[in-house]
Scaffold this motif. Structure first.
Motif, PDB file in Angstrom:
ATOM      1  N   ILE A 194      -3.731   7.252  -3.155  1.00  0.00           N
ATOM      2  CA  ILE A 194      -3.591   5.945  -2.504  1.00  0.00           C
ATOM      3  C   ILE A 194      -3.443   4.902  -3.607  1.00  0.00           C
ATOM      4  CG2 ILE A 194      -4.671   4.237  -0.983  1.00  0.00           C
ATOM      5  CD1 ILE A 194      -6.425   6.546   0.113  1.00  0.00           C
ATOM      6  N   GLN A 195      -2.521   3.981  -3.426  1.00  0.00           N
ATOM      7  CA  GLN A 195      -2.294   2.968  -4.452  1.00  0.00           C
ATOM      8  C   GLN A 195      -2.037   1.628  -3.783  1.00  0.00           C
ATOM      9  OE1 GLN A 195       1.304   3.552  -6.777  1.00  0.00           O
ATOM     10  NE2 GLN A 195       0.330   2.787  -8.626  1.00  0.00           N
ATOM     11  N   LEU A 196      -2.512   0.570  -4.417  1.00  0.00           N
ATOM     12  CA  LEU A 196      -2.159  -0.784  -4.002  1.00  0.00           C
ATOM     13  C   LEU A 196      -1.427  -1.461  -5.145  1.00  0.00           C
ATOM     14  CD1 LEU A 196      -2.219  -3.263  -2.109  1.00  0.00           C
ATOM     15  CD2 LEU A 196      -4.393  -3.892  -3.174  1.00  0.00           C
ATOM     16  N   GLU A 197      -0.292  -2.047  -4.828  1.00  0.00           N
ATOM     17  CA  GLU A 197       0.457  -2.832  -5.804  1.00  0.00           C
ATOM     18  C   GLU A 197       0.668  -4.232  -5.237  1.00  0.00           C
ATOM     19  OE1 GLU A 197       4.058  -1.564  -8.488  1.00  0.00           O
ATOM     20  OE2 GLU A 197       4.842  -2.167  -6.521  1.00  0.00           O
TER      21      GLU A 197
ATOM     22  N   TRP B  84       0.855  -1.180   0.000  1.00  0.00           N
ATOM     23  CA  TRP B  84       0.000   0.000   0.000  1.00  0.00           C
ATOM     24  C   TRP B  84       0.894   1.234   0.000  1.00  0.00           C
ATOM     25  CZ3 TRP B  84      -5.207   0.011  -0.607  1.00  0.00           C
ATOM     26  CH2 TRP B  84      -5.900  -1.177  -0.382  1.00  0.00           C
ATOM     27  N   TYR B  85       0.605   2.164  -0.910  1.00  0.00           N
ATOM     28  CA  TYR B  85       1.381   3.388  -1.042  1.00  0.00           C
ATOM     29  C   TYR B  85       0.485   4.598  -0.743  1.00  0.00           C
ATOM     30  CZ  TYR B  85       4.449   0.338  -3.875  1.00  0.00           C
ATOM     31  OH  TYR B  85       5.259  -0.677  -4.335  1.00  0.00           O
ATOM     32  N   LEU B  86       0.971   5.489   0.101  1.00  0.00           N
ATOM     33  CA  LEU B  86       0.321   6.769   0.348  1.00  0.00           C
ATOM     34  C   LEU B  86       1.260   7.869  -0.149  1.00  0.00           C
ATOM     35  CD1 LEU B  86      -0.952   6.191   4.003  1.00  0.00           C
ATOM     36  CD2 LEU B  86      -2.161   5.726   1.869  1.00  0.00           C
TER      37      LEU B  86
ATOM     38  N   GLY C  49      -2.534  -4.052  -9.691  1.00  0.00           N
ATOM     39  CA  GLY C  49      -3.052  -3.211  -8.621  1.00  0.00           C
ATOM     40  C   GLY C  49      -4.035  -2.171  -9.131  1.00  0.00           C
ATOM     41  N   PHE C  50      -4.198  -1.099  -8.376  1.00  0.00           N
ATOM     42  CA  PHE C  50      -5.138  -0.027  -8.734  1.00  0.00           C
ATOM     43  C   PHE C  50      -4.741   1.228  -7.980  1.00  0.00           C
ATOM     44  CE2 PHE C  50      -6.865  -2.079  -4.984  1.00  0.00           C
ATOM     45  CZ  PHE C  50      -7.241  -1.017  -4.179  1.00  0.00           C
ATOM     46  N   THR C  51      -5.400   2.337  -8.323  1.00  0.00           N
ATOM     47  CA  THR C  51      -5.081   3.636  -7.731  1.00  0.00           C
ATOM     48  C   THR C  51      -6.369   4.363  -7.363  1.00  0.00           C
ATOM     49  OG1 THR C  51      -3.086   3.780  -9.093  1.00  0.00           O
ATOM     50  CG2 THR C  51      -3.867   5.824  -8.090  1.00  0.00           C
ATOM     51  N   LEU C  52      -6.329   5.057  -6.228  1.00  0.00           N
ATOM     52  CA  LEU C  52      -7.385   5.969  -5.808  1.00  0.00           C
ATOM     53  C   LEU C  52      -6.799   7.384  -5.806  1.00  0.00           C
ATOM     54  CD1 LEU C  52      -8.837   3.928  -2.819  1.00  0.00           C
ATOM     55  CD2 LEU C  52     -10.162   4.613  -4.818  1.00  0.00           C
TER      56      LEU C  52
END
Length: 632
Positions: A396-399, A388-390, A607-610
């Motif tokens: 916000i991103q999940l890879e 999880w990346y902030l 993954g995806f991105t918010l």
């Protein structure tokens, strides 16, 4: 000394060893445990959202835990909830396997599977016909799925392949014993049937990627990379409460989902109440008589995060690292602490914003950085990392990183249309890795809605005489039946989670946008067993009304369950426009294995991105200071 009964704190604090022990004592005193009873699942039973949001620091939280108990001798199982605070069994329900499904496969069953196979005359005869010593065969109990076998209904079934291991350090995945599978009754510890479609040569290639002779001489041209923060890291962690820059959130961990994020906020504004990977499925494409059933739910059928790695500095994580331990329960209900289960650190991520202006001569640049919160878990042949990346700009991103060893089969001389040859005589069946992220959104508050936003081409003509125009199309998703959507990369389709009660300075509803990768969803036929069981993977997006009991998109008990979860829930067709809503996002990869994936697979990413869209009135990262040193 603080006792469990007097403990104050946040309801979502990390699980402690004392709490695991207390749950076991309560269950034992209530008569639930015995010589043959094992834990098939253990995790915090989180309070409902409203209760958590209403919590104040002086409150005494009622800490509850869910334990699914399995009697290995009878196959009976119970879904229990225990309050470690009040030391009582709050609820208990015996499962009805034909209706509810089975508890997940556990370590205790892995331990006896080879003994069961080696007691089967049919299995031994098949090995003898191949000239293989039973002692050299490694086997695992693999989830059985649900097929047209009436005799399996209500029984705890697994299916097992054999892999030949030449010596103690030999990676047996390189030597599949193809054309052979056993159907096993795990309760009776007996083999129902052995399917043998004929002798196939066992591949002789080496899979020993950790053998220095296989690796070859190590490169000498790579110079060390050192990541240093002379003044220390910029974030703080207090019993799972994380603060970094304008970010504020909590982290959690359980053996089914692994790392969970809670109450994610930016600059004191809520964005997401809870985020996790709530399920994943790995459906295989080979229809062979011994392989058609291969469809693994690593979360729901195996509780894959119980195997999470203890991460190592300089190997799994690089930089100024903060580690967090995670406490779960073993098969006997005793506490098991995974040291360094969660890794947290900051990373430089290139340019955040930059401009050199021709009129004013202004030259400004700022560096982007991100907070990384991650864990890695092996499950069988594969290894998965969840990152999880902030970011400083509110993103916000999940890879997800997939690596490890591909699942193998023999590769016939005439080829196989459903498999790749990755080494001489060694095949790897085509398959997918499909994940479901559960995103309980609270964009500036609990009342949210979802708009499908995409680019719309305009024909040349009146209003578009030169044909260059295109516009943005927005469609509000009103109910659960409307909100079952596919991605469309050709139209740049995204989904905006908006708050109709909150507007920015321009009068627009504040929003966060879900940006999907747009890769393939489930490729199996809609009429197939796996399409019913993994129905979540048939859509890129589902939106449901919040219900604290609806936690896993394929249902609570996935093992040998014909289908549950999202399809059943959405039949109610509840409104999702301006409601307390949950998004379920399917993402993942379709893997046609390559020779480069053998003997160990370089990381593949998904993954995806918010991203904020009108959530802020302007760039929220204008206040990031310039980099020290030569940049300014």
């Amino acid at each position: 000394m603080t006792t469990l009964e007097s403990r104050t704190g946040h309801p979502l604090e990390m699980t402690t060893e004392a709490e695991v022990t207390a749950v076991r004592e309560v269950l034992a005193d209530a008569g639930f445990l015995g010589e043959h009873v094992r834990y098939a699942f253990f995790a915090p039973e989180e309070p409902a959202k409203n209760d958590v949001l209403a919590h104040s620091p002086e409150d005494r939280p009622d800490r509850r835990f869910r334990a699914v108990l399995l009697d290995l001798s009878t196959g009976r199982s119970w879904d229990t909830v225990v309050s470690s605070t009040d030391r009582v069994v709050v609820s208990s329900l015996e499962l009805d396997p034909p209706v509810d499904g089975q508890p997940p496969i556990i370590d205790s069953e892995f331990e006896f599977i080879e003994d069961v196979l080696n007691a089967s005359p049919d299995w031994l005869a098949a090995l003898e016909a191949r000239g293989i010593e039973p002692a050299s065969v490694r086997a695992v109990p693999l989830s059985a799925g649900v097929y047209d076998y009436p005799d399996e209904s209500g029984r705890r079934i697994a299916r097992a392949f054999g892999f030949q291991q030449d010596h103690e350090k030999d990676h047996a995945w390189a030597h599949p014993i193809d054309g052979l599978v056993a159907y096993v009754d795990l309760t009776a510890r007996s083999v129902d049937r052995v399917i043998d479609t004929g002798i196939v040569p066992v591949p002789a290639t080496s899979g020993n990627f950790d053998d220095p002779s296989v690796q070859g001489e190590h490169m000498t041209s790579l110079k060390p990379i050192e990541i240093t923060q002379p003044e220390g890291r910029s974030f703080t962690v207090d019993d799972g409460h994380v603060r970094w820059g304008k970010w504020d959130l909590r982290i959690g961990f359980n053996e089914r989902e692994g790392l969970t994020l809670h109450q994610i906020a930016f600059d004191d504004r809520p964005i997401c109440y809870r985020a996790s990977v709530a399920e994943m499925v790995v459906p295989y494409a080979d229809p062979a008589p011994v392989r058609f059933w291969q469809n693994y739910f690593d979360c729901g059928e195996y509780m894959f995060a119980r195997y999470a790695d203890s991460l190592q500095l300089g190997c799994d994580c690089l930089g100024d690292i903060h580690y967090v331990d995670a406490t779960i329960a073993d098969d006997l209900g005793n506490p098991k602490t995974i040291s360094n289960a969660i890794c947290m650190h900051e990373e430089d991520y290139g340019v955040l914003w930059k401009h050199s202006d021709i009129f004013t001569g202004s030259r400004e640049v700022r560096r982007q950085r991100r907070l990384v919160i991650s864990f890695f878990t092996p499950i069988g042949n594969y290894d998965y990392g969840f990152y999880w990346y902030l970011y400083l700009d509110g993103t916000i991103q999940l890879e997800v990183k997939a690596t490890g060893i591909v699942f193998t089969a023999a590769y016939p001389e005439g080829g196989n249309p459903h498999s790749s040859e990755v080494a001489p005589g060694l095949g790897a069946p085509y398959h997918q890795h499909l994940f479901s992220a559960r995103l309980d959104m609270t964009v500036d508050g609990p009342r949210n809605a979802v708009e499908e936003v995409e680019a719309q081409r305009m024909p040349m003509g009146e209003g578009n005489p030169y044909g260059n125009a295109f516009r943005q199309s927005r469609t509000r998703l009103r109910s659960e039946s409307d909100a079952q959507r596919a991605s469309n990369q050709g139209a740049v389709r995204t989904w905006h989670i908006v708050n109709p009660d909150k507007q920015n300075a321009l009068g627009q509803d504040v929003a966060y946008a879900l940006h999907p990768e747009g890769k393939a969803t489930l490729l199996a036929d809609d009429a197939s067993s796996i399409a019913a069981r993994a129905a979540f993977a048939r859509n890129t997006l589902w939106v449901t009304a919040y219900d604290p009991a609806q936690r896993y998109p394929a249902g609570d008990f996935v093992n040998q369950n014909a289908g549950a979860g999202l399809p059943a829930w959405t039949q109610a067709d509840r409104p999702v426009d301006g409601e307390d809503i949950v998004l379920w996002h399917t993402f993942g990869t379709t893997h046609f294995p390559r020779p480069e994936d053998w003997p160990i697979m370089p990381v593949d990413y998904t993954g995806f991105t918010l991203k904020p869209v009108g959530f802020f009135d302007r760039n929220p990262a204008l206040d990031i200071p310039p980099s020290p040193g030569t940049c300014h």
